[in-house]
Enzyme design. Structure first.
Site, mmCIF file in Angstrom:
data_model
loop_
_atom_site.group_PDB
_atom_site.id
_atom_site.type_symbol
_atom_site.label_atom_id
_atom_site.label_comp_id
_atom_site.label_asym_id
_atom_site.label_seq_id
_atom_site.Cartn_x
_atom_site.Cartn_y
_atom_site.Cartn_z
ATOM 1 C CB ALA A 22 -0.802 0.219 1.217
ATOM 2 N NE ARG A 25 1.094 -2.547 -5.887
ATOM 3 C CZ ARG A 25 0.076 -3.611 -6.722
ATOM 4 N NH1 ARG A 25 -1.123 -3.760 -6.830
ATOM 5 N NH2 ARG A 25 0.864 -4.677 -7.080
ATOM 6 C CB THR A 105 8.920 0.220 15.567
ATOM 7 O OG1 THR A 105 8.968 -0.954 15.291
ATOM 8 C CG2 THR A 105 9.969 0.554 14.610
ATOM 9 C CG ASP A 129 2.089 -8.077 21.662
ATOM 10 O OD1 ASP A 129 1.957 -9.195 21.164
ATOM 11 O OD2 ASP A 129 3.430 -7.931 22.202
ATOM 12 C CB ALA A 188 -11.711 -18.644 27.977
ATOM 13 C CD GLU A 189 -14.786 -22.326 30.780
ATOM 14 O OE1 GLU A 189 -14.068 -22.665 30.450
ATOM 15 O OE2 GLU A 189 -15.729 -23.054 30.306
ATOM 16 C CE LYS A 215 -18.977 -23.145 32.427
ATOM 17 N NZ LYS A 215 -18.457 -23.020 31.321
ATOM 18 C CB SER A 217 -13.707 -29.242 28.837
ATOM 19 O OG SER A 217 -14.421 -28.020 27.878
ATOM 20 C CD GLU A 224 4.828 -14.016 25.241
ATOM 21 O OE1 GLU A 224 3.807 -13.292 24.514
ATOM 22 O OE2 GLU A 224 6.253 -14.187 25.140
#
Ligand code: F6P
Length: 323
Positions: A22, A25, A105, A129, A188-189, A215, A217, A224
């Site tokens: 992009a 061009r 950056t 992120d 997700a629980e 439940k 599962s 992280e």
């Protein structure tokens, strides 16, 4: 003829190629030539450039990674490195530099703009992120989110079949944007993020209660960079309390690769073009972003000095939807 350069730096993100395309061009529309810098700031310091043209960036918008290459470059954190980079840009007669990357950056970009005022600098947020202030979304986030979602949906199948609790680590060294969004999307629980203190006793209690409620599962998404020290110690500490049947899965760099989604390609197109418009208009030391559907310029320094807020509505939803 005026000449710009473009580089990708830090962690690569799907959609970076679409963004380079992009830029090239859009610049052609103004009859401005563009050179690509290989391997981010490292290539800038080594004077490693490649001439780009509208044809040379054909057939790359669907590819993950960045064909220019990227790096994390410690030398750019020193004033000698910044000075060297400015000399290279001057020597090559580059009037504007477009940086596609994240907070690291843009720190480098701010220093460059301060020390070398004759070279205009504009940033484009590219990071899975999504933790950059000044834009609702950064290029690559949507793809990473959908990659992680696909993986967790699959984990749910096996977790349900074997009655297991899964602890799934997603990327996000400093922030919990991926974890929060994918956790909500995957049902997700529990979602553990660096912004909220993790209490192992409460987590264990939630898991015990969800198993008592029938439940089959239980999925715990862990960013992280969560404050409790990582997915393995968290899982181990819960096991010590509940002796539960569990597995850990680290999604890792899988989240960084793959074909960019339509959303990321479109965002890359809009921001690449907006960055060129900004440089041609004489702007410098800004990042182009999209906020509520509109293109906005944010001072480059603010993008890494200010903290982007998590969506408080999503935070409230975690407990509501996990019953
Ligand atoms: O791009 C950002 C990020 O994906 C973080 O979420 C992650 O912690 C980091 O990059 C990993 O970087 P590297 O590939 O250099 O180990």
């Amino acid at each position: 003829m005026e000449k710009f350069a473009v580089l990708t730096s830090g962690g690569d993100a799907p959609g970076m190629n679409a963004c380079i395309r992009a830029v090239v061009r859009s610049a052609a529309r103004y009859k401005v030539g563009v050179e690509g810098v290989r391997d981010g700031y490292k290539g800038l310091l080594e004077n490693d450039f490649v001439k780009l043209s509208p044809r040379s960036v054909a057939n790359i918008l669907q590819r993950g990674g960045t064909f220019l290459g990227t790096s994390r470059c410690d030398e750019m954190k020193t004033s000698a490195g910044i000075e060297k980079a400015i000399q290279v840009l001057r020597q090559r007669n580059i009037g504007g530099l477009i940086l596609i990357g994240g907070d690291g950056t843009f720190r480098g970009g701010t220093a460059l703009a301060q020390q070398g005022r004759d070279v205009k600098i504009v940033g484009i947020p590219g990071s899975i992120d999504n933790d950059i202030y000044g834009t609702d979304y950064s290029i690559g986030f949507d793809t990473a989110l959908n990659t992680a979602l696909d993986a967790i949906d699959k984990i749910r199948d096996t977790a349900g079949a074997s009655g297991r609790t899964f602890f799934v680590e997603v990327m996000g060294r400093k922030r919990g944007f991926i974890a929060l969004d994918v956790g909500i999307a995957a049902g997700a629980e529990n979602i553990l993020i660096p912004e909220i203190e993790t209490r192992i006793d409460e987590l264990a209690c939630d898991i015990r209660n969800s198993l008592k409620r029938g439940k089959k599962s239980h999925i715990v998404v862990v960013a992280e960079g969560d404050d409790a020290g990582g997915v393995f110690p968290i899982a181990q500490q819960v096991w010590e309390r509940l002796r539960l049947n569990y597995r850990v899965c680290v999604l890792g760099h899988v989240q960084r690769g793959g074909m960019p989604t339509a959303r990321d390609r479109i965002l890359a197109g809009k921001l690449g073009s907006a960055a060129v418009d900004a440089l041609v208009a004489g702007e410098t030391e800004y990042m182009v972003g999209e906020i509520n559907g509109a293109i906005r310029l944010t001072p480059l320094r603010e993008t890494w000095e200010k903290q982007k807020e998590l969506d408080s509505n999503l935070l409230k939803l975690i407990k509501v939807l996990a019953v």
